[in-house]
Design an enzyme around this catalytic site. Structure first.
Site, PDB file in Angstrom:
ATOM      1  N   ASN A  94      53.950  31.211  37.739  1.00 16.55           N
ATOM      2  CA  ASN A  94      52.799  30.664  37.009  1.00 16.55           C
ATOM      3  C   ASN A  94      52.687  31.448  35.702  1.00 16.55           C
ATOM      4  O   ASN A  94      52.276  32.600  35.711  1.00 16.55           O
ATOM      5  CB  ASN A  94      51.531  30.825  37.860  1.00 16.55           C
ATOM      6  CG  ASN A  94      50.277  30.471  37.080  1.00 16.55           C
ATOM      7  OD1 ASN A  94      50.347  29.832  36.028  1.00 16.55           O
ATOM      8  ND2 ASN A  94      49.123  30.883  37.607  1.00 16.55           N
ATOM      9  N   LYS A 114      50.691  30.984  33.371  1.00 19.50           N
ATOM     10  CA  LYS A 114      49.311  30.983  32.837  1.00 19.50           C
ATOM     11  C   LYS A 114      49.352  30.590  31.356  1.00 19.50           C
ATOM     12  O   LYS A 114      50.237  29.832  30.947  1.00 19.50           O
ATOM     13  CB  LYS A 114      48.653  32.346  33.040  1.00 19.50           C
ATOM     14  CG  LYS A 114      48.764  32.844  34.470  1.00 19.50           C
ATOM     15  CD  LYS A 114      47.795  33.938  34.758  1.00 19.50           C
ATOM     16  CE  LYS A 114      48.089  34.559  36.091  1.00 19.50           C
ATOM     17  NZ  LYS A 114      46.974  35.255  36.652  1.00 19.50           N
ATOM     18  N   HIS A 130      43.792  26.879  41.596  1.00 14.25           N
ATOM     19  CA  HIS A 130      44.028  28.291  41.281  1.00 14.25           C
ATOM     20  C   HIS A 130      42.676  28.971  41.077  1.00 14.25           C
ATOM     21  O   HIS A 130      41.743  28.370  40.536  1.00 14.25           O
ATOM     22  CB  HIS A 130      44.893  28.415  40.024  1.00 14.25           C
ATOM     23  CG  HIS A 130      45.356  29.823  39.773  1.00 14.25           C
ATOM     24  ND1 HIS A 130      44.541  30.780  39.219  1.00 14.25           N
ATOM     25  CD2 HIS A 130      46.536  30.442  40.028  1.00 14.25           C
ATOM     26  CE1 HIS A 130      45.207  31.923  39.136  1.00 14.25           C
ATOM     27  NE2 HIS A 130      46.421  31.743  39.627  1.00 14.25           N
ATOM     28  N   GLU A 177      41.581  31.000  39.032  1.00 16.61           N
ATOM     29  CA  GLU A 177      41.059  31.012  37.653  1.00 16.61           C
ATOM     30  C   GLU A 177      40.436  29.659  37.305  1.00 16.61           C
ATOM     31  O   GLU A 177      39.445  29.591  36.577  1.00 16.61           O
ATOM     32  CB  GLU A 177      42.192  31.392  36.674  1.00 16.61           C
ATOM     33  CG  GLU A 177      42.529  32.869  36.779  1.00 16.61           C
ATOM     34  CD  GLU A 177      43.962  33.231  36.408  1.00 16.61           C
ATOM     35  OE1 GLU A 177      44.642  32.436  35.748  1.00 16.61           O
ATOM     36  OE2 GLU A 177      44.402  34.331  36.807  1.00 16.61           O
ATOM     37  N   GLU A 237      46.135  33.301  47.808  1.00 13.08           N
ATOM     38  CA  GLU A 237      46.037  34.249  46.698  1.00 13.08           C
ATOM     39  C   GLU A 237      44.677  34.946  46.745  1.00 13.08           C
ATOM     40  O   GLU A 237      43.683  34.400  46.232  1.00 13.08           O
ATOM     41  CB  GLU A 237      46.166  33.515  45.361  1.00 13.08           C
ATOM     42  CG  GLU A 237      47.493  32.847  45.139  1.00 13.08           C
ATOM     43  CD  GLU A 237      47.806  32.742  43.648  1.00 13.08           C
ATOM     44  OE1 GLU A 237      48.826  33.319  43.233  1.00 13.08           O
ATOM     45  OE2 GLU A 237      47.022  32.133  42.920  1.00 13.08           O
ATOM     46  N   GLY A 284      46.616  39.635  39.263  1.00  8.54           N
ATOM     47  CA  GLY A 284      46.643  40.299  37.962  1.00  8.54           C
ATOM     48  C   GLY A 284      46.057  41.699  37.969  1.00  8.54           C
ATOM     49  O   GLY A 284      45.827  42.287  36.922  1.00  8.54           O
ATOM     50  N   SER A 325      49.805  39.902  42.497  1.00  6.20           N
ATOM     51  CA  SER A 325      50.527  41.127  42.147  1.00  6.20           C
ATOM     52  C   SER A 325      51.817  41.318  42.936  1.00  6.20           C
ATOM     53  O   SER A 325      52.140  42.443  43.345  1.00  6.20           O
ATOM     54  CB  SER A 325      49.611  42.348  42.276  1.00  6.20           C
ATOM     55  OG  SER A 325      48.515  42.246  41.365  1.00  6.20           O
TER      56      SER A 325
END
Ligand code: PEP
Length: 249
Positions: free
Chosen positions: A9, A11, A94, A96, A166, A172, A211
């Site tokens: 991904n 991003k 996701h 985010e 996730e 991140g 991560s």
């Protein structure tokens, strides 16, 4: 046996020149891999990446999709448009998107359905925040996110879908769920699907994301219910991404 999948991904990262260099190395060195490898660039680069990965083992994915098939939805991109550009996968839900763009469980389920209607394979992202984990709510939150989709599309739809666990606190941050923590949630996801259909559950690929790095990938991917990874930061570094793919191999 479930074939492992490693999906990158990107991003909101990338540029024409940078993408070419990154994919030149990845396509060259990924050629002998048994696991499946996908990259999910930002929308404007789909055509470029589609052409760069042609003839390689890589497959293409997108990072989000509209729940609507077409119409007056300025700024949105439909599932059929993604299919036009050769996408096989699309991320839905996701964290985010959920946290920064207000995507609810209901919206995520609608996106999942829209993706499948256009022939795409949705990668459904689920996961708890740190607060939810500390409150002991991990199982509840993940089950709720998965149920929203199962209730809308039915368990049979999971045959052509992927789930990615996730934990939000691991994305991140450099903090990874331990293999045991991840395995526990992955097993619970599979059990939730198995309660509806054992065969579908057995074939369902459940990726871990948060991560993942070359140093921890092998142990994570060695867990019984971890079928690969959804990779953020490390997907932008060819050596790291390739090392993670090798660990899944
Ligand atoms: C992600 O963006 O889905 C992700 C897992 O990011 P990272 O690997 O950087 O934690």
């Amino acid at each position: 046996m479930r074939r492992k999948l490693v999906a990158g991904n990107w991003k909101m990262h990338g540029a024409l020149k940078q993408n070419s260099a990154l994919l030149a190395q990845i396509t060259a060195e990924a050629s002998g891999l048994f696991c499946e490898v996908a990259v999910c660039p930002p929308y404007p680069y789909l055509a470029q990446v589609q052409s760069l990965i042609q003839g390689s083992v890589l497959t293409l994915g997108a990072q989000s999709v509209s729940e609507h098939p077409s119409g007056a939805f300025t700024g949105e991109v439909s599932a059929s448009m993604l299919a036009d550009f050769g996408c096989r996968y699309v991320l839905v839900g996701h964290s985010e998107r959920r946290a920064l763009f207000g995507e609810t469980d209901v919206v995520v389920a609608a996106k999942f359905e829209a993706a499948q209607k256009a022939g795409l394979v949705p990668i459904l992202c689920v996961g708890e925040t740190l607060g939810e984990r500390e409150a002991g709510d991990t199982g509840f939150v993940v089950a709720r996110q998965l149920s929203a989709v199962l209730d809308r599309v039915g368990v049979a739809a999971m045959v052509s879908a992927v789930v990615a666990y996730e934990p939000v606190w691991a994305i991140g941050t450099g903090v990874t769920a331990s293999p045991a923590q991840a395995q526990e949630v992955h097993a619970a996801i599979r059990a939730q699907v198995a309660a509806l259909d054992l065969g579908v559950a057995a074939g369902l690929r459940i990726l871990y994301g948060g991560s993942v790095k070359p140093r921890n990938a092998m142990e994570l991917f060695g867990q019984l219910d971890i079928d690969g990874g959804l990779i953020g930061g490390a997907a932008l570094v060819a050596d790291d991404f390739l090392a993670i793919c090798l660990a899944a191999n």
